[in-house]
Design a protein around this motif. Structure first.
Motif, PDB file in Angstrom:
ATOM      1  N   VAL A  72       0.859  -1.191   0.000  1.00 29.67           N
ATOM      2  CA  VAL A  72       0.000   0.000   0.000  1.00 29.67           C
ATOM      3  C   VAL A  72       0.888   1.232   0.000  1.00 29.67           C
ATOM      4  CG1 VAL A  72      -1.760   1.335   1.204  1.00 29.67           C
ATOM      5  CG2 VAL A  72      -1.851  -1.170   1.246  1.00 29.67           C
ATOM      6  N   LEU A  73       0.759   2.059  -1.035  1.00 31.12           N
ATOM      7  CA  LEU A  73       1.512   3.308  -1.121  1.00 31.12           C
ATOM      8  C   LEU A  73       0.553   4.474  -0.966  1.00 31.12           C
ATOM      9  CD1 LEU A  73       4.408   4.513  -1.812  1.00 31.12           C
ATOM     10  CD2 LEU A  73       3.374   5.043  -4.037  1.00 31.12           C
ATOM     11  N   ARG A  74       0.877   5.364  -0.031  1.00 28.39           N
ATOM     12  CA  ARG A  74       0.130   6.609   0.134  1.00 28.39           C
ATOM     13  C   ARG A  74       1.014   7.715  -0.409  1.00 28.39           C
ATOM     14  NH1 ARG A  74      -1.649   6.545   6.330  1.00 28.39           N
ATOM     15  NH2 ARG A  74      -3.025   8.200   5.580  1.00 28.39           N
ATOM     16  N   VAL A  75       0.489   8.518  -1.304  1.00 25.63           N
ATOM     17  CA  VAL A  75       1.356   9.423  -2.049  1.00 25.63           C
ATOM     18  C   VAL A  75       0.671  10.756  -2.318  1.00 25.63           C
ATOM     19  CG1 VAL A  75       0.606   8.496  -4.284  1.00 25.63           C
ATOM     20  CG2 VAL A  75       2.868   9.553  -4.087  1.00 25.63           C
ATOM     21  N   THR A  76       1.464  11.828  -2.351  1.00 31.56           N
ATOM     22  CA  THR A  76       0.950  13.136  -2.720  1.00 31.56           C
ATOM     23  C   THR A  76       2.049  13.913  -3.421  1.00 31.56           C
ATOM     24  OG1 THR A  76      -0.343  15.032  -1.934  1.00 31.56           O
ATOM     25  CG2 THR A  76       1.558  14.385  -0.602  1.00 31.56           C
ATOM     26  N   THR A  77       1.673  15.035  -4.014  1.00 37.98           N
ATOM     27  CA  THR A  77       2.626  15.867  -4.755  1.00 37.98           C
ATOM     28  C   THR A  77       2.567  17.306  -4.250  1.00 37.98           C
ATOM     29  OG1 THR A  77       1.085  16.573  -6.486  1.00 37.98           O
ATOM     30  CG2 THR A  77       2.203  14.465  -6.817  1.00 37.98           C
ATOM     31  N   ALA A  78       3.541  18.081  -4.636  1.00 37.64           N
ATOM     32  CA  ALA A  78       3.497  19.511  -4.372  1.00 37.64           C
ATOM     33  C   ALA A  78       2.213  20.088  -4.976  1.00 37.64           C
ATOM     34  CB  ALA A  78       4.719  20.195  -4.981  1.00 37.64           C
ATOM     35  N   PRO A  79       1.574  21.038  -4.311  1.00 34.51           N
ATOM     36  CA  PRO A  79       0.281  21.546  -4.786  1.00 34.51           C
ATOM     37  C   PRO A  79       0.294  22.021  -6.234  1.00 34.51           C
ATOM     38  CG  PRO A  79       0.741  22.374  -2.593  1.00 34.51           C
ATOM     39  CD  PRO A  79       1.979  21.680  -3.045  1.00 34.51           C
ATOM     40  N   ASP A  80       1.365  22.679  -6.656  1.00 30.41           N
ATOM     41  CA  ASP A  80       1.389  23.201  -8.016  1.00 30.41           C
ATOM     42  C   ASP A  80       1.675  22.123  -9.058  1.00 30.41           C
ATOM     43  OD1 ASP A  80       3.971  22.954  -6.950  1.00 30.41           O
ATOM     44  OD2 ASP A  80       4.791  24.431  -8.329  1.00 30.41           O
ATOM     45  N   LEU A  81       1.936  20.889  -8.577  1.00 33.02           N
ATOM     46  CA  LEU A  81       2.203  19.783  -9.497  1.00 33.02           C
ATOM     47  C   LEU A  81       1.126  18.703  -9.430  1.00 33.02           C
ATOM     48  CD1 LEU A  81       6.048  19.394  -8.875  1.00 33.02           C
ATOM     49  CD2 LEU A  81       4.915  20.547 -10.786  1.00 33.02           C
ATOM     50  N   MET A  82       0.043  18.963  -8.689  1.00 35.58           N
ATOM     51  CA  MET A  82      -1.013  17.964  -8.526  1.00 35.58           C
ATOM     52  C   MET A  82      -1.611  17.546  -9.857  1.00 35.58           C
ATOM     53  SD  MET A  82      -2.446  16.400  -5.821  1.00 35.58           S
ATOM     54  CE  MET A  82      -2.369  17.528  -4.431  1.00 35.58           C
ATOM     55  N   HIS A  83      -1.608  18.465 -10.826  1.00 39.73           N
ATOM     56  CA  HIS A  83      -2.208  18.172 -12.137  1.00 39.73           C
ATOM     57  C   HIS A  83      -1.159  18.129 -13.248  1.00 39.73           C
ATOM     58  CE1 HIS A  83      -5.950  18.783 -10.015  1.00 39.73           C
ATOM     59  NE2 HIS A  83      -5.566  20.005  -9.679  1.00 39.73           N
ATOM     60  N   ASP A  84       0.097  17.975 -12.863  1.00 38.91           N
ATOM     61  CA  ASP A  84       1.179  17.927 -13.847  1.00 38.91           C
ATOM     62  C   ASP A  84       1.208  16.551 -14.512  1.00 38.91           C
ATOM     63  OD1 ASP A  84       4.089  17.348 -14.714  1.00 38.91           O
ATOM     64  OD2 ASP A  84       4.117  19.516 -14.333  1.00 38.91           O
ATOM     65  N   GLU A  85       0.908  16.501 -15.798  1.00 31.47           N
ATOM     66  CA  GLU A  85       0.772  15.218 -16.488  1.00 31.47           C
ATOM     67  C   GLU A  85       2.097  14.495 -16.638  1.00 31.47           C
ATOM     68  OE1 GLU A  85      -1.360  15.718 -20.114  1.00 31.47           O
ATOM     69  OE2 GLU A  85      -3.203  16.404 -19.116  1.00 31.47           O
ATOM     70  N   ALA A  86       3.176  15.218 -16.871  1.00 28.06           N
ATOM     71  CA  ALA A  86       4.480  14.570 -17.033  1.00 28.06           C
ATOM     72  C   ALA A  86       4.902  13.878 -15.748  1.00 28.06           C
ATOM     73  CB  ALA A  86       5.528  15.591 -17.466  1.00 28.06           C
ATOM     74  N   LEU A  87       4.741  14.562 -14.620  1.00 26.73           N
ATOM     75  CA  LEU A  87       5.064  13.954 -13.339  1.00 26.73           C
ATOM     76  C   LEU A  87       4.153  12.769 -13.062  1.00 26.73           C
ATOM     77  CD1 LEU A  87       6.593  13.942 -10.637  1.00 26.73           C
ATOM     78  CD2 LEU A  87       4.898  15.587  -9.773  1.00 26.73           C
ATOM     79  N   ALA A  88       2.865  12.901 -13.349  1.00 25.44           N
ATOM     80  CA  ALA A  88       1.914  11.812 -13.102  1.00 25.44           C
ATOM     81  C   ALA A  88       2.262  10.579 -13.928  1.00 25.44           C
ATOM     82  CB  ALA A  88       0.495  12.285 -13.409  1.00 25.44           C
ATOM     83  N   ARG A  89       2.616  10.779 -15.189  1.00 26.72           N
ATOM     84  CA  ARG A  89       2.970   9.631 -16.032  1.00 26.72           C
ATOM     85  C   ARG A  89       4.218   8.932 -15.514  1.00 26.72           C
ATOM     86  NH1 ARG A  89       1.392  13.201 -20.250  1.00 26.72           N
ATOM     87  NH2 ARG A  89       3.574  13.795 -20.591  1.00 26.72           N
ATOM     88  N   ARG A  90       5.213   9.701 -15.090  1.00 26.66           N
ATOM     89  CA  ARG A  90       6.435   9.104 -14.568  1.00 26.66           C
ATOM     90  C   ARG A  90       6.151   8.331 -13.275  1.00 26.66           C
ATOM     91  NH1 ARG A  90      12.125   9.327 -13.748  1.00 26.66           N
ATOM     92  NH2 ARG A  90      12.384   7.645 -12.200  1.00 26.66           N
ATOM     93  N   MET A  91       5.350   8.912 -12.392  1.00 33.16           N
ATOM     94  CA  MET A  91       5.025   8.244 -11.143  1.00 33.16           C
ATOM     95  C   MET A  91       4.211   6.981 -11.390  1.00 33.16           C
ATOM     96  SD  MET A  91       4.174  11.560  -8.742  1.00 33.16           S
ATOM     97  CE  MET A  91       3.797  10.574  -7.292  1.00 33.16           C
ATOM     98  N   ALA A  92       3.265   7.037 -12.319  1.00 37.44           N
ATOM     99  CA  ALA A  92       2.466   5.854 -12.639  1.00 37.44           C
ATOM    100  C   ALA A  92       3.352   4.731 -13.159  1.00 37.44           C
ATOM    101  CB  ALA A  92       1.395   6.212 -13.659  1.00 37.44           C
ATOM    102  N   ALA A  93       4.320   5.060 -13.998  1.00 35.30           N
ATOM    103  CA  ALA A  93       5.249   4.039 -14.503  1.00 35.30           C
ATOM    104  C   ALA A  93       6.069   3.441 -13.369  1.00 35.30           C
ATOM    105  CB  ALA A  93       6.165   4.663 -15.558  1.00 35.30           C
ATOM    106  N   ALA A 117      -3.703  14.195 -10.960  1.00 29.63           N
ATOM    107  CA  ALA A 117      -3.492  13.619 -12.288  1.00 29.63           C
ATOM    108  C   ALA A 117      -3.020  12.176 -12.208  1.00 29.63           C
ATOM    109  CB  ALA A 117      -2.476  14.456 -13.055  1.00 29.63           C
ATOM    110  N   LEU A 118      -2.362  11.792 -11.127  1.00 31.12           N
ATOM    111  CA  LEU A 118      -1.897  10.416 -10.983  1.00 31.12           C
ATOM    112  C   LEU A 118      -3.035   9.416 -11.014  1.00 31.12           C
ATOM    113  CD1 LEU A 118       0.398   8.405 -10.493  1.00 31.12           C
ATOM    114  CD2 LEU A 118       0.261   8.946  -8.041  1.00 31.12           C
ATOM    115  N   ASN A 119      -4.205   9.815 -10.543  1.00 32.49           N
ATOM    116  CA  ASN A 119      -5.366   8.920 -10.617  1.00 32.49           C
ATOM    117  C   ASN A 119      -5.642   8.495 -12.056  1.00 32.49           C
ATOM    118  OD1 ASN A 119      -6.924   8.248  -8.119  1.00 32.49           O
ATOM    119  ND2 ASN A 119      -6.758  10.456  -7.789  1.00 32.49           N
ATOM    120  N   GLU A 120      -5.685   9.470 -12.953  1.00 28.71           N
ATOM    121  CA  GLU A 120      -5.989   9.167 -14.353  1.00 28.71           C
ATOM    122  C   GLU A 120      -4.849   8.400 -15.014  1.00 28.71           C
ATOM    123  OE1 GLU A 120      -8.928   9.482 -15.708  1.00 28.71           O
ATOM    124  OE2 GLU A 120      -9.520  10.174 -13.710  1.00 28.71           O
ATOM    125  N   SER A 121      -3.623   8.724 -14.663  1.00 30.69           N
ATOM    126  CA  SER A 121      -2.489   8.012 -15.257  1.00 30.69           C
ATOM    127  C   SER A 121      -2.500   6.535 -14.870  1.00 30.69           C
ATOM    128  CB  SER A 121      -1.170   8.664 -14.830  1.00 30.69           C
ATOM    129  OG  SER A 121      -1.051   9.952 -15.403  1.00 30.69           O
TER     130      SER A 121
END
Length: 288
Positions: A72-93, A117-121
């Protein structure tokens, strides 16, 4: 912009805790809190460091993940990067590939802030929704009523009582004096308090630990419990009110907590103590 995944050393944990503190906001959905790492610190700095993952972008921490168990991983991002698609794709991978050392192969879950954005990725890679959680929040801008219990802040001399209450409230708990001491030595505990509630007969009936993220930011309630021999008497509501009062004294803007939606009685207890339910959040789940 280069994104890198790290498992921090023990001497790098302070930076992860500081990042989580700075990211807390009443305008953001409930997310990973420094108190989550603080509670885990009962297992020691080395195990805490081994459970943390950070993603950096150009040398700055962009996201923090916490393995609350091996799958189980609990994860969050910096507020200004919550919707950053590049970061989300990298984290999802990284989450989807066991060889990257975040999550193992097989069935795993990820707890992600609602709307990130990580949810959608992860959905695009085949991760489905799973357990529903109910976040609850109590605003602390106004006065907090008296809890009805005598409240004491637990110090080292109360560690055995605090540990015994934990073990009684949670079946199977192995919380101990040694674990309380390790938790209290962690950096997140500088902004935390353990409270013990006593009834009119002077009997210790409930406990709670509260974690501030600093003045003007949401504080976290984790954990809260009532002694097994004293349930059904309103002590759960009372200790939650005491938790809100303690966080207010620490300067918190609100008190936050999340509980599985299936625990109807827990949701009812928090609501009775003035916590308002927020929209449900669903874990992301990889079946295999």
């Amino acid at each position: 912009m280069e994104i890198e995944l790290h498992t921090p050393r023990t001497d790098e944990l302070d930076a992860a805790v500081a990042a989580l503190r700075s990211w807390q906001s009443d305008d953001a959905p409930l997310q990973l809190h420094p108190g989550d790492l603080g509670w885990f610190w009962q297992l020691g700095a080395e195990k805490t460091a081994a459970s943390v993952r950070t993603w950096t972008r150009d040398g700055e921490i962009a996201a923090v993940g916490f393995l609350d168990g091996p799958d189980v991983l609990r994860v969050t991002t910096a507020p200004d990067l919550m919707h950053d698609e590049a970061l989300a794709r990298r984290m999802a991978a990284d989450l989807d590939d066991p060889e990257r050392g975040v999550l193992p192969a097989g069935k795993v879950n990820a707890e992600i802030p609602t709307g990130a954005a990580l949810n959608e990725s992860l959905a695009e890679t085949g991760w489905d929704t799973d357990e529903a959680w109910t976040p609850l929040r109590r605003d602390l801008s106004g006065p907090v009523e008296d809890s009805g219990l005598r409240i004491e802040v637990a110090g080292p001399e109360d560690a055995e009582l605090r540990a015994a209450l934990q073990r009684s409230a949670f079946e199977g708990s192995t919380f101990s004096v040694e674990r309380w001491q390790a938790m209290a030595e962690g950096p997140a505990y500088a902004d935390a308090r353990c409270l013990i509630g006593f009834d009119e007969d002077g009997v210790a009936v409930a406990m709670v630990t509260v974690w501030s993220a600093g003045p003007g930011r949401p504080g976290l309630v984790e954990p809260m419990g009532v002694h097994a021999d004293h349930r059904g008497r309103g002590h759960g509501k009372a200790i939650c009110v005491a938790a809100a009062a303690a966080l207010q004294e620490l300067g918190s803007s609100s008190a936050m907590v999340a509980t599985p939606s299936s625990l109807v009685s827990a949701v009812a207890t928090y609501r009775a103590a003035g916590f308002v339910p927020l929209p449900e959040r669903f874990d992301r789940h990889r079946a295999a």
